[in-house]
Scaffold this motif. Structure first.
Motif, PDB file in Angstrom:
ATOM      1  N   LYS A   1      47.465  31.880  28.313  1.00  0.00           N
ATOM      2  CA  LYS A   1      47.010  32.367  29.598  1.00  0.00           C
ATOM      3  C   LYS A   1      47.305  31.348  30.684  1.00  0.00           C
ATOM      4  O   LYS A   1      47.468  30.155  30.414  1.00  0.00           O
ATOM      5  N   ASN A   2      47.374  31.914  31.849  1.00  0.00           N
ATOM      6  CA  ASN A   2      47.555  31.048  33.002  1.00  0.00           C
ATOM      7  C   ASN A   2      46.282  31.043  33.834  1.00  0.00           C
ATOM      8  O   ASN A   2      45.548  32.034  33.884  1.00  0.00           O
ATOM      9  N   ALA A   3      46.085  29.925  34.480  1.00  0.00           N
ATOM     10  CA  ALA A   3      44.993  29.874  35.449  1.00  0.00           C
ATOM     11  C   ALA A   3      45.418  30.679  36.670  1.00  0.00           C
ATOM     12  O   ALA A   3      46.502  30.488  37.215  1.00  0.00           O
ATOM     13  N   ILE A   4      44.616  31.636  37.062  1.00  0.00           N
ATOM     14  CA  ILE A   4      44.962  32.510  38.184  1.00  0.00           C
ATOM     15  C   ILE A   4      44.635  31.785  39.489  1.00  0.00           C
ATOM     16  O   ILE A   4      43.472  31.502  39.767  1.00  0.00           O
ATOM     17  N   PRO A   5      45.672  31.524  40.271  1.00  0.00           N
ATOM     18  CA  PRO A   5      45.422  30.831  41.532  1.00  0.00           C
ATOM     19  C   PRO A   5      44.895  31.789  42.597  1.00  0.00           C
ATOM     20  O   PRO A   5      45.024  33.015  42.487  1.00  0.00           O
ATOM     21  N   THR A   6      44.298  31.213  43.613  1.00  0.00           N
ATOM     22  CA  THR A   6      43.816  32.040  44.727  1.00  0.00           C
ATOM     23  C   THR A   6      44.973  32.479  45.618  1.00  0.00           C
ATOM     24  O   THR A   6      45.070  33.646  46.019  1.00  0.00           O
ATOM     25  N   ALA A   7      45.864  31.580  45.920  1.00  0.00           N
ATOM     26  CA  ALA A   7      46.969  31.891  46.847  1.00  0.00           C
ATOM     27  C   ALA A   7      47.994  32.833  46.222  1.00  0.00           C
ATOM     28  O   ALA A   7      48.180  32.867  45.001  1.00  0.00           O
ATOM     29  N   SER A   8      48.650  33.598  47.050  1.00  0.00           N
ATOM     30  CA  SER A   8      49.697  34.520  46.596  1.00  0.00           C
ATOM     31  C   SER A   8      50.826  33.746  45.913  1.00  0.00           C
ATOM     32  O   SER A   8      51.228  32.675  46.347  1.00  0.00           O
ATOM     33  N   GLN A   9      51.319  34.308  44.793  1.00  0.00           N
ATOM     34  CA  GLN A   9      52.422  33.694  44.046  1.00  0.00           C
ATOM     35  C   GLN A   9      53.768  34.383  44.321  1.00  0.00           C
ATOM     36  O   GLN A   9      54.788  34.026  43.724  1.00  0.00           O
ATOM     37  N   ILE A  10      53.730  35.361  45.219  1.00  0.00           N
ATOM     38  CA  ILE A  10      54.983  36.062  45.541  1.00  0.00           C
ATOM     39  C   ILE A  10      55.951  35.064  46.171  1.00  0.00           C
ATOM     40  O   ILE A  10      55.605  34.335  47.102  1.00  0.00           O
ATOM     41  N   GLY A  11      57.137  35.033  45.613  1.00  0.00           N
ATOM     42  CA  GLY A  11      58.144  34.102  46.096  1.00  0.00           C
ATOM     43  C   GLY A  11      58.041  32.733  45.477  1.00  0.00           C
ATOM     44  O   GLY A  11      58.868  31.862  45.734  1.00  0.00           O
ATOM     45  N   ILE A  12      57.005  32.536  44.646  1.00  0.00           N
ATOM     46  CA  ILE A  12      56.851  31.227  43.980  1.00  0.00           C
ATOM     47  C   ILE A  12      57.148  31.367  42.498  1.00  0.00           C
ATOM     48  O   ILE A  12      58.003  30.682  41.942  1.00  0.00           O
ATOM     49  N   THR A  13      56.431  32.266  41.816  1.00  0.00           N
ATOM     50  CA  THR A  13      56.658  32.517  40.387  1.00  0.00           C
ATOM     51  C   THR A  13      56.761  34.019  40.203  1.00  0.00           C
ATOM     52  O   THR A  13      55.818  34.762  40.501  1.00  0.00           O
ATOM     53  N   ALA A  14      57.859  34.485  39.691  1.00  0.00           N
ATOM     54  CA  ALA A  14      58.106  35.917  39.559  1.00  0.00           C
ATOM     55  C   ALA A  14      57.085  36.567  38.642  1.00  0.00           C
ATOM     56  O   ALA A  14      56.889  36.124  37.512  1.00  0.00           O
ATOM     57  N   GLY A  15      56.428  37.627  39.085  1.00  0.00           N
ATOM     58  CA  GLY A  15      55.497  38.404  38.269  1.00  0.00           C
ATOM     59  C   GLY A  15      54.118  37.797  38.105  1.00  0.00           C
ATOM     60  O   GLY A  15      53.262  38.389  37.440  1.00  0.00           O
ATOM     61  N   ALA A  16      53.852  36.608  38.649  1.00  0.00           N
ATOM     62  CA  ALA A  16      52.550  35.948  38.456  1.00  0.00           C
ATOM     63  C   ALA A  16      51.481  36.617  39.309  1.00  0.00           C
ATOM     64  O   ALA A  16      51.705  36.967  40.466  1.00  0.00           O
ATOM     65  N   ALA A  17      50.287  36.787  38.715  1.00  0.00           N
ATOM     66  CA  ALA A  17      49.166  37.384  39.436  1.00  0.00           C
ATOM     67  C   ALA A  17      48.402  36.310  40.207  1.00  0.00           C
ATOM     68  O   ALA A  17      48.463  35.115  39.908  1.00  0.00           O
ATOM     69  N   SER A  18      47.662  36.771  41.212  1.00  0.00           N
ATOM     70  CA  SER A  18      46.809  35.860  41.986  1.00  0.00           C
ATOM     71  C   SER A  18      45.577  36.626  42.456  1.00  0.00           C
ATOM     72  O   SER A  18      45.545  37.868  42.456  1.00  0.00           O
ATOM     73  N   LEU A  19      44.547  35.888  42.846  1.00  0.00           N
ATOM     74  CA  LEU A  19      43.348  36.541  43.370  1.00  0.00           C
ATOM     75  C   LEU A  19      43.646  37.254  44.681  1.00  0.00           C
ATOM     76  O   LEU A  19      42.990  38.241  45.019  1.00  0.00           O
ATOM     77  N   THR A  20      44.628  36.776  45.383  1.00  0.00           N
ATOM     78  CA  THR A  20      44.977  37.403  46.658  1.00  0.00           C
ATOM     79  C   THR A  20      45.680  38.738  46.455  1.00  0.00           C
ATOM     80  O   THR A  20      45.336  39.740  47.090  1.00  0.00           O
ATOM     81  N   ASP A  21      46.654  38.785  45.532  1.00  0.00           N
ATOM     82  CA  ASP A  21      47.491  39.979  45.383  1.00  0.00           C
ATOM     83  C   ASP A  21      47.163  40.824  44.155  1.00  0.00           C
ATOM     84  O   ASP A  21      47.611  41.959  44.046  1.00  0.00           O
ATOM     85  N   GLY A  22      46.340  40.272  43.187  1.00  0.00           N
ATOM     86  CA  GLY A  22      46.176  40.977  41.935  1.00  0.00           C
ATOM     87  C   GLY A  22      47.476  40.942  41.157  1.00  0.00           C
ATOM     88  O   GLY A  22      48.166  39.913  41.117  1.00  0.00           O
ATOM     89  N   PHE A  23      47.827  42.092  40.506  1.00  0.00           N
ATOM     90  CA  PHE A  23      49.131  42.130  39.852  1.00  0.00           C
ATOM     91  C   PHE A  23      50.193  42.179  40.950  1.00  0.00           C
ATOM     92  O   PHE A  23      50.096  42.993  41.883  1.00  0.00           O
TER      93      PHE A  23
END
Length: 489
Positions: free
Chosen positions: A20-42
């Motif tokens: 598992k990955n630690a889910i970050p708060t900030a958006s991961q769009i453009g940083i890690t492909a397909g990674a979820a975040s509290l900001t964007d969800g899936f």
């Protein structure tokens, strides 16, 4: 819904040991492909068709996660609570401090006072205290040995003690700091019950009474007296000074000794006793107790033997814990007996007393023949004074053989005589040197060896065991004889 069918507790966080990955708060769009975040969800990639390079989520995973979470949400929204779960506490390494669990009897809650708490509160595990709950009452049967309350019994705010006691015993409470109880003692049998912790001190709860108790974590205590307003109704508490009685006051008190002996029965409609002159007072109705001077302890002498040809003081005594009434005698020959027993030999448990009698004893340490009514004693006359010493002014003479130091007034007979025919003689007895409360002033003309007798009563005693007399013959030798037949105290 049924209280017997709560949902399953979550034994572990989802994917606790999985990758598992630690889910970050900030958006991961453009940083890690397909990674979820509290900001964007899936991220949008998961919504991208596989043919276009997307990664699909598993529908069964969604269903499992949402079902598990929604069961708990529904249970909590319905007002349901969770009880202790051994498997669950092992999975989470113990309940945290502040955790609130439902008791197994569904009548209240347990509050955790420690982090990582792995003990079972329903079986008396440490680190828990009862918190809130219903007005559940725990009934505890007692007999002849100590009883340790179970955790669930002690968690009840009201505890009723029942049964017939055959010995003094303890009821052992948990050492829960800050927990309060109302304990009602409905037992029978002439023994005591003390509520305490296993290693601390406690409080005795009187039979047919109730006590508000609490624990400081070490001892069981009773709150000090609370401030209350003056009573205006029969069922309200009174304050000191609002309603008091005269300690030692009696109604229709009597004691009769028809032949000298060690035993006698003292009876009264009412007697007022107290713990101190400004202390707690108790009214003893239908008081009837037998005293035996040949024994010691309650119902006998406080210590030692009754005095020979002296005086004994009688005290009504009371044990407020067991509501037991008795009588106690003490030697009052050399000192006046106080209103409340002050000797060092009060029987155990008796804390209230009152002076109810002071009786003479004979050469066999027995009560003399006599009769007491309230605080007045009558007996066969005792010659206290027999003198031919003239006294023109009131002169002190001891009457200690006839009255105790507690005597307040005397009654009896005064006899005057003159050994010279046709000569007069006058005599008097008085309370003090000033001639107060004269008993009689007798002046008779008598023949040789003649005498005149006159009864008297109500002569106050200003100096303990002493009166003042005058004797004045005009010629010859005058004689004054004083026989005492009673006194008040």
């Amino acid at each position: 819904m049924l209280s017997s069918a709560p949902p399953t507790s979550v034994p572990l966080p989802f994917a606790n040991s999985g990758t598992k990955n630690a889910i970050p708060t900030a958006s991961q769009i453009g940083i890690t492909a397909g990674a979820a975040s509290l900001t964007d969800g899936f991220p949008p990639l998961t919504f991208t068709p596989i043919s276009a390079g997307g990664v699909p989520p598993f529908g069964a995973d969604f269903n499992g996660i949402l079902n598990l979470l929604s069961q708990t949400v529904q249970w909590v929204q319905a007002g349901g609570q969770f009880g202790y779960n051994s498997t669950f506490q092992t999975a989470i390494s113990g309940y945290p401090k502040g955790a609130l669990l439902l008791r197994s009897d569904l009548s209240g809650f347990w509050l955790s006072t420690a982090d990582g708490n792995t003990t079972d509160p329903d079986t008396g595990g440490s680190g828990w205290i009862p918190c809130g709950g219903s007005s559940q009452i725990a009934s505890v049967a007692l007999s002849g040995s100590a009883v340790t309350l179970t955790a669930l019994q002690a968690a009840s705010p009201i505890i009723i003690l029942t049964g017939t006691l055959t010995a003094n015993l303890n009821v052992v409470f948990p050492a829960w700091a800050g927990v309060e109880w109302t304990v009602i003692n409905s037992t029978s049998g002439a023994f005591t019950v003390t509520c305490k912790t296993a290693s601390g001190t406690g409080v005795a709860v009187a039979q047919s009474g109730a006590a508000f108790l609490y624990s400081d974590g070490t001892n069981i205590l009773q709150p000090s007296a609370m401030q209350v307003g003056a009573a205006t109704q029969p069922n309200q508490a009174v304050q000191f000074g609002q309603l008091t009685g005269l300690i030692g006051s009696m109604r229709n008190a009597s004691m009769s000794v028809t032949s000298a002996g060690a035993s006698a029965t003292f009876a009264a409609d009412q007697v007022v006793v107290g713990t101190a002159l400004n202390g707690l007072e108790y009214l003893l109705p239908s008081y009837s107790q037998t005293i035996n001077l040949a024994t010691t302890g309650a119902g006998g002498m406080d210590t030692g033997s009754a005095p020979v040809s002296g005086f004994v003081a009688l005290y009504a005594i009371y044990n407020p814990t067991t509501a037991t009434t008795s009588i106690l005698a003490t030697n009052a020959t050399s000192a006046a007996a106080p209103t409340i027993y002050a000797g060092g030999h009060m029987p155990s448990g008796y804390t209230a007393s009152a002076l109810i009698g002071v009786w003479p004893t004979n050469a066999s340490s027995q009560f003399v023949i006599g009769y007491q009514n309230d605080r007045s004693l009558k007996f066969v006359g005792v010659t206290a004074v027999n003198t031919t010493t003239n006294a023109s002014t009131p002169t002190s003479v001891s009457i200690s053989a006839a009255i105790p130091k507690n005597a307040l007034s005397i009654s009896g007979n005064i006899t005057v005589a003159n050994n010279t025919a046709n000569s007069s003689v006058s005599a008097s007895i008085n309370s003090d040197v000033n001639g107060s409360s004269k008993a009689q002033t007798l002046q008779y003309i008598v023949s040789a060896s003649g005498a005149a007798t006159c009864p008297f009563g109500g002569i106050s005693i200003a100096t303990p065991q002493a009166i003042f007399y005058t004797l004045n013959p005009n010629t010859g030798v005058g004689t004054l004889t004083l026989s005492i037949t009673g006194y008040t105290f």
